[in-house]
Design a protein around this motif. Structure first.
Motif, PDB file in Angstrom:
ATOM      1  N   GLU A 184       0.843  -1.197   0.000  1.00 42.45           N
ATOM      2  CA  GLU A 184       0.000   0.000   0.000  1.00 42.45           C
ATOM      3  C   GLU A 184       0.882   1.253   0.000  1.00 42.45           C
ATOM      4  O   GLU A 184       0.638   2.211  -0.723  1.00 42.45           O
ATOM      5  CB  GLU A 184      -0.910   0.026   1.243  1.00 42.45           C
ATOM      6  CG  GLU A 184      -2.014  -1.022   1.245  1.00 42.45           C
ATOM      7  CD  GLU A 184      -1.570  -2.390   1.789  1.00 42.45           C
ATOM      8  OE1 GLU A 184      -0.348  -2.709   1.729  1.00 42.45           O
ATOM      9  OE2 GLU A 184      -2.429  -3.143   2.260  1.00 42.45           O
ATOM     10  N   ARG A 185       1.942   1.213   0.799  1.00 42.55           N
ATOM     11  CA  ARG A 185       2.822   2.378   0.898  1.00 42.55           C
ATOM     12  C   ARG A 185       3.505   2.670  -0.441  1.00 42.55           C
ATOM     13  O   ARG A 185       3.660   3.826  -0.834  1.00 42.55           O
ATOM     14  CB  ARG A 185       3.866   2.140   1.985  1.00 42.55           C
ATOM     15  CG  ARG A 185       4.809   3.292   2.165  1.00 42.55           C
ATOM     16  CD  ARG A 185       5.521   3.270   3.497  1.00 42.55           C
ATOM     17  NE  ARG A 185       6.606   4.236   3.526  1.00 42.55           N
ATOM     18  CZ  ARG A 185       6.452   5.549   3.596  1.00 42.55           C
ATOM     19  NH1 ARG A 185       5.234   6.072   3.672  1.00 42.55           N
ATOM     20  NH2 ARG A 185       7.483   6.365   3.603  1.00 42.55           N
ATOM     21  N   SER A 186       3.880   1.610  -1.132  1.00 41.78           N
ATOM     22  CA  SER A 186       4.506   1.781  -2.429  1.00 41.78           C
ATOM     23  C   SER A 186       3.555   2.485  -3.404  1.00 41.78           C
ATOM     24  O   SER A 186       3.959   3.365  -4.174  1.00 41.78           O
ATOM     25  CB  SER A 186       4.912   0.394  -2.953  1.00 41.78           C
ATOM     26  OG  SER A 186       5.107   0.403  -4.317  1.00 41.78           O
ATOM     27  N   MET A 187       2.258   2.124  -3.339  1.00 42.39           N
ATOM     28  CA  MET A 187       1.272   2.773  -4.214  1.00 42.39           C
ATOM     29  C   MET A 187       1.148   4.257  -3.868  1.00 42.39           C
ATOM     30  O   MET A 187       1.111   5.117  -4.752  1.00 42.39           O
ATOM     31  CB  MET A 187      -0.107   2.109  -4.064  1.00 42.39           C
ATOM     32  CG  MET A 187      -0.191   0.697  -4.588  1.00 42.39           C
ATOM     33  SD  MET A 187       0.150   0.559  -6.341  1.00 42.39           S
ATOM     34  CE  MET A 187      -1.395   1.119  -7.026  1.00 42.39           C
ATOM     35  N   VAL A 188       1.085   4.556  -2.558  1.00 40.98           N
ATOM     36  CA  VAL A 188       0.932   5.953  -2.121  1.00 40.98           C
ATOM     37  C   VAL A 188       2.136   6.776  -2.578  1.00 40.98           C
ATOM     38  O   VAL A 188       1.994   7.858  -3.162  1.00 40.98           O
ATOM     39  CB  VAL A 188       0.791   6.015  -0.571  1.00 40.98           C
ATOM     40  CG1 VAL A 188       0.897   7.448  -0.065  1.00 40.98           C
ATOM     41  CG2 VAL A 188      -0.528   5.384  -0.137  1.00 40.98           C
ATOM     42  N   LEU A 189       3.350   6.237  -2.345  1.00 35.24           N
ATOM     43  CA  LEU A 189       4.555   6.975  -2.741  1.00 35.24           C
ATOM     44  C   LEU A 189       4.623   7.122  -4.257  1.00 35.24           C
ATOM     45  O   LEU A 189       5.012   8.172  -4.769  1.00 35.24           O
ATOM     46  CB  LEU A 189       5.812   6.259  -2.228  1.00 35.24           C
ATOM     47  CG  LEU A 189       6.014   6.271  -0.713  1.00 35.24           C
ATOM     48  CD1 LEU A 189       7.275   5.503  -0.335  1.00 35.24           C
ATOM     49  CD2 LEU A 189       6.108   7.695  -0.192  1.00 35.24           C
ATOM     50  N   GLY A 190       4.219   6.074  -4.961  1.00 32.27           N
ATOM     51  CA  GLY A 190       4.239   6.120  -6.423  1.00 32.27           C
ATOM     52  C   GLY A 190       3.320   7.214  -6.950  1.00 32.27           C
ATOM     53  O   GLY A 190       3.698   7.996  -7.830  1.00 32.27           O
ATOM     54  N   GLU A 191       2.117   7.277  -6.386  1.00 37.22           N
ATOM     55  CA  GLU A 191       1.159   8.300  -6.829  1.00 37.22           C
ATOM     56  C   GLU A 191       1.685   9.697  -6.511  1.00 37.22           C
ATOM     57  O   GLU A 191       1.550  10.626  -7.305  1.00 37.22           O
ATOM     58  CB  GLU A 191      -0.214   8.080  -6.163  1.00 37.22           C
ATOM     59  CG  GLU A 191      -0.989   6.892  -6.725  1.00 37.22           C
ATOM     60  CD  GLU A 191      -1.073   6.904  -8.261  1.00 37.22           C
ATOM     61  OE1 GLU A 191      -1.295   7.982  -8.845  1.00 37.22           O
ATOM     62  OE2 GLU A 191      -0.863   5.845  -8.882  1.00 37.22           O
ATOM     63  N   ARG A 192       2.285   9.834  -5.319  1.00 37.74           N
ATOM     64  CA  ARG A 192       2.815  11.155  -4.928  1.00 37.74           C
ATOM     65  C   ARG A 192       3.928  11.585  -5.894  1.00 37.74           C
ATOM     66  O   ARG A 192       3.967  12.718  -6.356  1.00 37.74           O
ATOM     67  CB  ARG A 192       3.343  11.087  -3.493  1.00 37.74           C
ATOM     68  CG  ARG A 192       3.587  12.463  -2.892  1.00 37.74           C
ATOM     69  CD  ARG A 192       4.209  12.351  -1.513  1.00 37.74           C
ATOM     70  NE  ARG A 192       3.360  11.644  -0.568  1.00 37.74           N
ATOM     71  CZ  ARG A 192       3.799  11.194   0.616  1.00 37.74           C
ATOM     72  NH1 ARG A 192       5.040  11.366   0.987  1.00 37.74           N
ATOM     73  NH2 ARG A 192       2.973  10.572   1.436  1.00 37.74           N
ATOM     74  N   MET A 193       4.807  10.640  -6.211  1.00 40.21           N
ATOM     75  CA  MET A 193       5.909  10.983  -7.127  1.00 40.21           C
ATOM     76  C   MET A 193       5.393  11.292  -8.523  1.00 40.21           C
ATOM     77  O   MET A 193       5.830  12.239  -9.161  1.00 40.21           O
ATOM     78  CB  MET A 193       6.912   9.821  -7.198  1.00 40.21           C
ATOM     79  CG  MET A 193       7.830   9.775  -6.010  1.00 40.21           C
ATOM     80  SD  MET A 193       9.017   8.445  -6.156  1.00 40.21           S
ATOM     81  CE  MET A 193      10.045   9.054  -7.476  1.00 40.21           C
ATOM     82  N   ARG A 194       4.423  10.488  -8.968  1.00 40.38           N
ATOM     83  CA  ARG A 194       3.885  10.715 -10.320  1.00 40.38           C
ATOM     84  C   ARG A 194       3.270  12.124 -10.404  1.00 40.38           C
ATOM     85  O   ARG A 194       3.541  12.881 -11.344  1.00 40.38           O
ATOM     86  CB  ARG A 194       2.828   9.665 -10.648  1.00 40.38           C
ATOM     87  CG  ARG A 194       2.217   9.873 -12.043  1.00 40.38           C
ATOM     88  CD  ARG A 194       0.989   9.001 -12.235  1.00 40.38           C
ATOM     89  NE  ARG A 194       1.339   7.586 -12.174  1.00 40.38           N
ATOM     90  CZ  ARG A 194       1.808   6.888 -13.217  1.00 40.38           C
ATOM     91  NH1 ARG A 194       1.949   7.476 -14.378  1.00 40.38           N
ATOM     92  NH2 ARG A 194       2.089   5.621 -13.091  1.00 40.38           N
ATOM     93  N   ALA A 195       2.473  12.494  -9.363  1.00 38.40           N
ATOM     94  CA  ALA A 195       1.826  13.807  -9.383  1.00 38.40           C
ATOM     95  C   ALA A 195       2.888  14.907  -9.434  1.00 38.40           C
ATOM     96  O   ALA A 195       2.781  15.883 -10.193  1.00 38.40           O
ATOM     97  CB  ALA A 195       0.936  13.965  -8.148  1.00 38.40           C
ATOM     98  N   ARG A 196       3.943  14.731  -8.637  1.00 38.46           N
ATOM     99  CA  ARG A 196       4.993  15.741  -8.581  1.00 38.46           C
ATOM    100  C   ARG A 196       5.724  15.847  -9.932  1.00 38.46           C
ATOM    101  O   ARG A 196       5.937  16.943 -10.444  1.00 38.46           O
ATOM    102  CB  ARG A 196       5.964  15.350  -7.465  1.00 38.46           C
ATOM    103  CG  ARG A 196       7.061  16.329  -7.174  1.00 38.46           C
ATOM    104  CD  ARG A 196       6.519  17.574  -6.468  1.00 38.46           C
ATOM    105  NE  ARG A 196       7.575  18.555  -6.302  1.00 38.46           N
ATOM    106  CZ  ARG A 196       8.371  18.624  -5.246  1.00 38.46           C
ATOM    107  NH1 ARG A 196       8.169  17.803  -4.238  1.00 38.46           N
ATOM    108  NH2 ARG A 196       9.319  19.525  -5.176  1.00 38.46           N
ATOM    109  N   PHE A 197       6.039  14.693 -10.500  1.00 39.07           N
ATOM    110  CA  PHE A 197       6.770  14.724 -11.774  1.00 39.07           C
ATOM    111  C   PHE A 197       5.885  15.279 -12.895  1.00 39.07           C
ATOM    112  O   PHE A 197       6.364  15.999 -13.768  1.00 39.07           O
ATOM    113  CB  PHE A 197       7.279  13.322 -12.132  1.00 39.07           C
ATOM    114  CG  PHE A 197       8.499  12.917 -11.332  1.00 39.07           C
ATOM    115  CD1 PHE A 197       9.533  13.811 -11.095  1.00 39.07           C
ATOM    116  CD2 PHE A 197       8.607  11.645 -10.814  1.00 39.07           C
ATOM    117  CE1 PHE A 197      10.644  13.450 -10.366  1.00 39.07           C
ATOM    118  CE2 PHE A 197       9.731  11.265 -10.072  1.00 39.07           C
ATOM    119  CZ  PHE A 197      10.750  12.162  -9.846  1.00 39.07           C
TER     120      PHE A 197
END
Ligand SMILES: Cc1ncc(COP(=O)(O)O)c(C=O)c1O
Length: 349
Positions: free
Chosen positions: A331-344
């Motif tokens: 779950e944490r990997s998904m949250v971090l992935g989404e956060r990074m994608r939004a930022r990028f």
């Protein structure tokens, strides 16, 4: 006696680099001119005392963080009981337990069997052996941009010449590459499927192909996920021709892509899955997981190696699986992935 050990001499990164260059062949590359002193969770301290955020994670290995206390404790406990028997000589329960847990977790409902090796490349080599033994066929198909390791079959399957294959050929025969679907390079999933069909017409008949190897997300190839429908189409194509689908999850596995296996995102059951890297939390261990009937194709003694499934690494891997669950790392990997994608994406805009 128990006072912290004082450093008697300080070494700099550049001093160590000079020694390294004199002592090691140049073929062993090094991404950063740093030498580690210690590491904890997402950080590394170099020999000069500087603290770094480790985005590399030992190339997608320490998914549970550097020196996770549960992984370290498990390894330490095992170190004090026995460190090696060679599983094929005298077995131990923890090896069996790890295989049972991988079998239960692997995608799909077909009963699974697993065995352990040391590295990702070794897992790939063994996947080739099993695929050939199970099908009685020799041909292998892989994708441009794919990476499968530095052994002979690993290199042969790898779809990138520099720096992995230069000067090392000839490679084993009957290995063919097709383009990986990649919108940035203008390759659609139709193009990739058509390229495979073309291979069947021009280079090797489908009935002689043992397996198609694919990373669900290409790692070395530029972090490119296969389109959602593509693995399903590949699965269907494999079923039509009796070809095995091998998911190389050495890099994508163990919570890195938001699931224990990235294949789960695709709702596809591979015939064989290779695992390594994150599985050991920093200790060298790898696994080949597959449909039981296929995995049983090799004869007794055909699989294994001296250190494969070393008990210290197995203890670490069992702790890694516990940590992934307890700390909800998928779950944490998904949250971090989404956060990074939004930022990028914001940066891109
Ligand atoms: C997808 C994939 N397969 C195989 C390997 C080879 O693994 P190892 O370096 O442990 O031999 C790697 C390593 O980066 C990988 O990313």
């Amino acid at each position: 006696m128990n006072a912290p050990k004082e450093k008697l001499s300080f070494k700099t990164n550049s001093e160590l680099m000079a020694r390294r260059l004199a002592a090691l062949p140049k073929g062993v590359g090094q991404g950063h001119a740093l030498f580690a002193e210690r590491a904890e969770n997402a950080e590394i301290w170099d020999v000069e005392g500087r603290r770094w955020i480790d985005f590399c994670a030992g190339i997608a290995v320490v998914n549970t963080g550097h020196c996770h206390p549960r992984v370290v404790d498990a390894a330490r406990q095992q170190l004090s009981t026995f460190t090696h028997t060679c599983f094929q000589v005298v077995a131990y329960e923890s090896y069996v337990e790890l295989c049972e847990r991988l079998n239960a977790a692997a995608p799909g409902s077909t009963p699974k069997k697993s065995f352990l090796v040391n590295t990702g490349a070794e897992a790939v080599e063994n996947a080739v052996k099993i695929a050939r033994a199970a099908t009685g066929r020799s041909g292998l198909i892989a994708f441009g941009g794919g990476f499968h390791g530095r052994t002979m079959f690993g290199m042969a399957l790898t779809g990138k010449i520099a720096p992995y294959k230069i000067k090392f050929g000839p490679f084993p025969g009957e290995i063919f590459h097709v383009p990986f679907p990649n919108a940035l390079q203008g390759v659609s999933e139709e193009d990739s499927i058509a390229a495979i069909e073309r291979l069947f017409a021009t280079s090797i008949e489908a009935s002689r192909v043992a397996a198609i190897f694919i990373e669900p997300v290409q790692g070395e190839g530029g972090y490119v996920p296969a389109p959602l429908g593509f693995l399903r189409r590949l699965r269907a194509l494999c079923d039509t021709h009796g070809i095995l689908l091998v998911a190389d999850e050495v890099q994508t596995g163990v919570a890195r892509c938001g699931r224990l296996f990235a294949s789960e995102h695709y709702d596809v059951e591979p015939d064989i899955i290779t695992m390594a890297k994150g599985l050991g939390g920093g200790l060298p261990i790898a696994a080949v997981v597959g449909k039981a009937q296929i995995m049983d194709a090799a004869d007794v003694g055909g699989l294994g190696s001296t250190y494969a499934g070393n008990p210290v690494a197995v203890a670490g891997a069992l702790a890694v699986l516990d940590v992934v669950e307890a700390e909800k790392l998928c779950e944490r990997s998904m949250v971090l992935g989404e956060r990074m994608r939004a930022r990028f994406e914001a940066m891109q805009a």
